[in-house]
Scaffold this motif. Sequence first.
Motif, PDB file in Angstrom:
ATOM      1  N   PHE A 158       9.713  32.737  19.252  1.00 35.18           N
ATOM      2  CA  PHE A 158      10.728  33.681  20.450  1.00 35.18           C
ATOM      3  C   PHE A 158       9.543  34.080  21.337  1.00 35.18           C
ATOM      4  O   PHE A 158       9.675  34.053  22.637  1.00 35.18           O
ATOM      5  N   HIS A 178       8.755  29.973   6.028  1.00 37.38           N
ATOM      6  CA  HIS A 178       8.247  30.562   7.087  1.00 37.38           C
ATOM      7  C   HIS A 178       8.197  29.498   8.400  1.00 37.38           C
ATOM      8  O   HIS A 178       8.658  29.825   9.411  1.00 37.38           O
ATOM      9  N   HIS A 199      -0.506  40.247  13.266  1.00 35.81           N
ATOM     10  CA  HIS A 199       0.664  39.529  13.396  1.00 35.81           C
ATOM     11  C   HIS A 199       1.878  40.266  13.483  1.00 35.81           C
ATOM     12  O   HIS A 199       2.743  40.021  14.120  1.00 35.81           O
TER      13      HIS A 199
HETATM   14  C1  HEM Z   1       0.914  34.582   4.904  1.00 36.05           C
HETATM   15  C2  HEM Z   1       1.135  35.035   6.085  1.00 36.05           C
HETATM   16  C3  HEM Z   1       1.883  34.584   7.216  1.00 36.05           C
HETATM   17  C4  HEM Z   1       1.535  33.180   7.921  1.00 36.05           C
HETATM   18  C5  HEM Z   1       0.754  32.219   7.516  1.00 36.05           C
HETATM   19  C6  HEM Z   1       2.379  33.469   9.146  1.00 36.05           C
HETATM   20  C7  HEM Z   1       2.540  32.364  10.088  1.00 36.05           C
HETATM   21  C8  HEM Z   1       3.203  32.449  11.263  1.00 36.05           C
HETATM   22  C9  HEM Z   1       3.072  31.369  12.256  1.00 36.05           C
HETATM   23  C10 HEM Z   1       2.303  30.185  12.395  1.00 36.05           C
HETATM   24  C11 HEM Z   1       3.854  31.984  13.283  1.00 36.05           C
HETATM   25  C12 HEM Z   1       4.112  31.402  14.715  1.00 36.05           C
HETATM   26  C13 HEM Z   1       2.882  31.698  15.529  1.00 36.05           C
HETATM   27  C14 HEM Z   1       3.027  33.154  15.898  1.00 36.05           C
HETATM   28  O1  HEM Z   1       4.205  33.490  16.363  1.00 36.05           O
HETATM   29  O2  HEM Z   1       2.281  33.944  15.982  1.00 36.05           O
HETATM   30  C15 HEM Z   1       4.744  32.882  12.661  1.00 36.05           C
HETATM   31  C16 HEM Z   1       5.822  33.432  13.320  1.00 36.05           C
HETATM   32  C17 HEM Z   1       6.482  34.407  12.836  1.00 36.05           C
HETATM   33  N1  HEM Z   1       6.055  35.439  11.786  1.00 36.05           N
HETATM   34 FE1  HEM Z   1       4.541  35.144  10.648  1.00 36.05          FE
HETATM   35  N2  HEM Z   1       3.068  34.456   9.331  1.00 36.05           N
HETATM   36  C18 HEM Z   1       2.664  35.301   8.300  1.00 36.05           C
HETATM   37  C19 HEM Z   1       3.091  36.622   7.852  1.00 36.05           C
HETATM   38  C20 HEM Z   1       4.020  37.018   8.310  1.00 36.05           C
HETATM   39  C21 HEM Z   1       4.406  38.535   8.207  1.00 36.05           C
HETATM   40  C22 HEM Z   1       3.882  39.545   7.385  1.00 36.05           C
HETATM   41  C23 HEM Z   1       5.590  38.848   9.191  1.00 36.05           C
HETATM   42  C24 HEM Z   1       6.500  40.062   9.432  1.00 36.05           C
HETATM   43  C25 HEM Z   1       6.595  41.191   8.331  1.00 36.05           C
HETATM   44  C26 HEM Z   1       5.689  37.693   9.826  1.00 36.05           C
HETATM   45  C27 HEM Z   1       6.679  37.618  10.912  1.00 36.05           C
HETATM   46  C28 HEM Z   1       6.617  36.609  11.802  1.00 36.05           C
HETATM   47  C29 HEM Z   1       8.101  36.373  12.834  1.00 36.05           C
HETATM   48  C30 HEM Z   1       9.138  37.315  13.050  1.00 36.05           C
HETATM   49  C31 HEM Z   1       7.712  35.346  13.670  1.00 36.05           C
HETATM   50  C32 HEM Z   1       8.401  34.484  14.651  1.00 36.05           C
HETATM   51  C33 HEM Z   1       7.760  35.075  15.881  1.00 36.05           C
HETATM   52  C34 HEM Z   1       8.435  34.624  17.109  1.00 36.05           C
HETATM   53  O3  HEM Z   1       9.128  33.776  17.080  1.00 36.05           O
HETATM   54  O4  HEM Z   1       7.785  35.158  18.262  1.00 36.05           O
HETATM   55  N3  HEM Z   1       4.955  36.853   9.569  1.00 36.05           N
HETATM   56  N4  HEM Z   1       4.243  33.418  11.448  1.00 36.05           N
END
Ligand code: HEM
Length: 391
Positions: free
Chosen positions: A220, A210, A108
């Motif tokens: 995005f 988040h 991810h």
């Molecule tokens: C417990 C850990 C995490 C959970 C439950 C989580 C969950 C999510 C979900 C459900 C989304 C929307 C779907 C997707 O774009 O895949 C998302 C988007 C995002 N996540 Fe996470 N995430 C986690 C950890 C992280 C980590 C470690 C990073 C980076 C260091 C991160 C950065 C982002 C970013 C930048 C988005 C926006 C993506 C977009 O708008 O295209 N996430 N996250």
Amino acid sequence: MVEATKVKLRPLYQWLDDRMGISALMNSALHEAVPEQGGWAYTLGSATLILIALQIVTGIFLTMMYVPSFHESYQSLHYLQTNDLFGAWVRGMHLWGSYTLMLVIGLHMIRTFMTASYKRPRELNWVSGALLFFVVLGLAITGAMLPGDQAAYWTMTVVTNIPHYIPFIGDYIRWLWRGGKFIGPITFTRTYGIHIWLLPPMLLGLIGLHLYLLRRHGEFGAWVNYDTEGPDPDREIAARIAKVEPPYPSRDVDPKFAAPNRTVDFFPNQVFKDTLVSLLLVAVVFVMALLMGAPLDGPANPATLTYVPTPEWFYLPLDQLLVLGPQTWLIAFVVFVIPGITATLFILLPFIDRSPERNPLRRAHIIVPGLFVIFMMVTLSVLGINRLYNL
Ligand code: HEM
């Protein structure tokens, strides 16, 4: 029969809906625009979420049998493995769930890094995600210290010793964690407290933030969703913004990246993909847990001279850095300064890479160092892999 049940339940649903606003909640949760292209890559975030939910459920079940005590934890897990019908399976799910979770979070992160999803206005999506990653690492390592077997005891010895290398305050932190100079019941109780009371609320709070940010700015996705093809890009972008549905257009961003070219409704399109990938991963965890279970060494024996501790695979790069570093004050540099600088740059990435460019082929100054870090982590892991098996 089905029709009759539906008719009977409808007034009950209406009663609940009037009081709780279930329909409005479901509508706002399920019906919003997401980019049409690349939906499979966007399943990794929700898969991470489901795997965390699985960790919480299996963790709660484990606490029903596990005795959180320095002297009895081993016995309780041994009992659970041998006498409880599903005990070994649930314990295996908690272990394989954590491994799968680390892997999926990694993917991810790589996905959001490559697609530059962290750029404005989504800087805090990245920062909250990066903090989540460290909390998950903390949960994984404190969990590995709890089984009360040899592996757990020696992991506890090595890990609680790491703060010792911090100049000036290191010994105090080690003393605080251990509850004295050496490992003992207090170290165990504190580690258990961190694993179940301190880190999970931090995890849930950060997940809330988040997801809130995700809903505020919209997904995005990737630069491919924002390509303009016609002769008049500005007009194309303005038309796109005029007809897009919430949560777009995103605020405070170059108009080109404010709204994707084509969107679909989150439900059922993305929900279908998310469900499929999450179910598949949960099935993998169930099967691995059934086939491989979770290891339990002999009971902890502080007097042993022959036991060689092995690091958890996800800490192998850091561990290998320690092995390669000279056993002197340079350890402080190797253990803290290199990973510390890398971690700080990692958290602050959105404030370092501020250009509007999203295409990875035109972001070599960011992508190359990022790939170098990944390459170093893989290389260090390969160099140290023999120690995973005590070879
Ligand atoms: C417990 C850990 C995490 C959970 C439950 C989580 C969950 C999510 C979900 C459900 C989304 C929307 C779907 C997707 O774009 O895949 C998302 C988007 C995002 N996540 Fe996470 N995430 C986690 C950890 C992280 C980590 C470690 C990073 C980076 C260091 C991160 C950065 C982002 C970013 C930048 C988005 C926006 C993506 C977009 O708008 O295209 N996430 N996250």
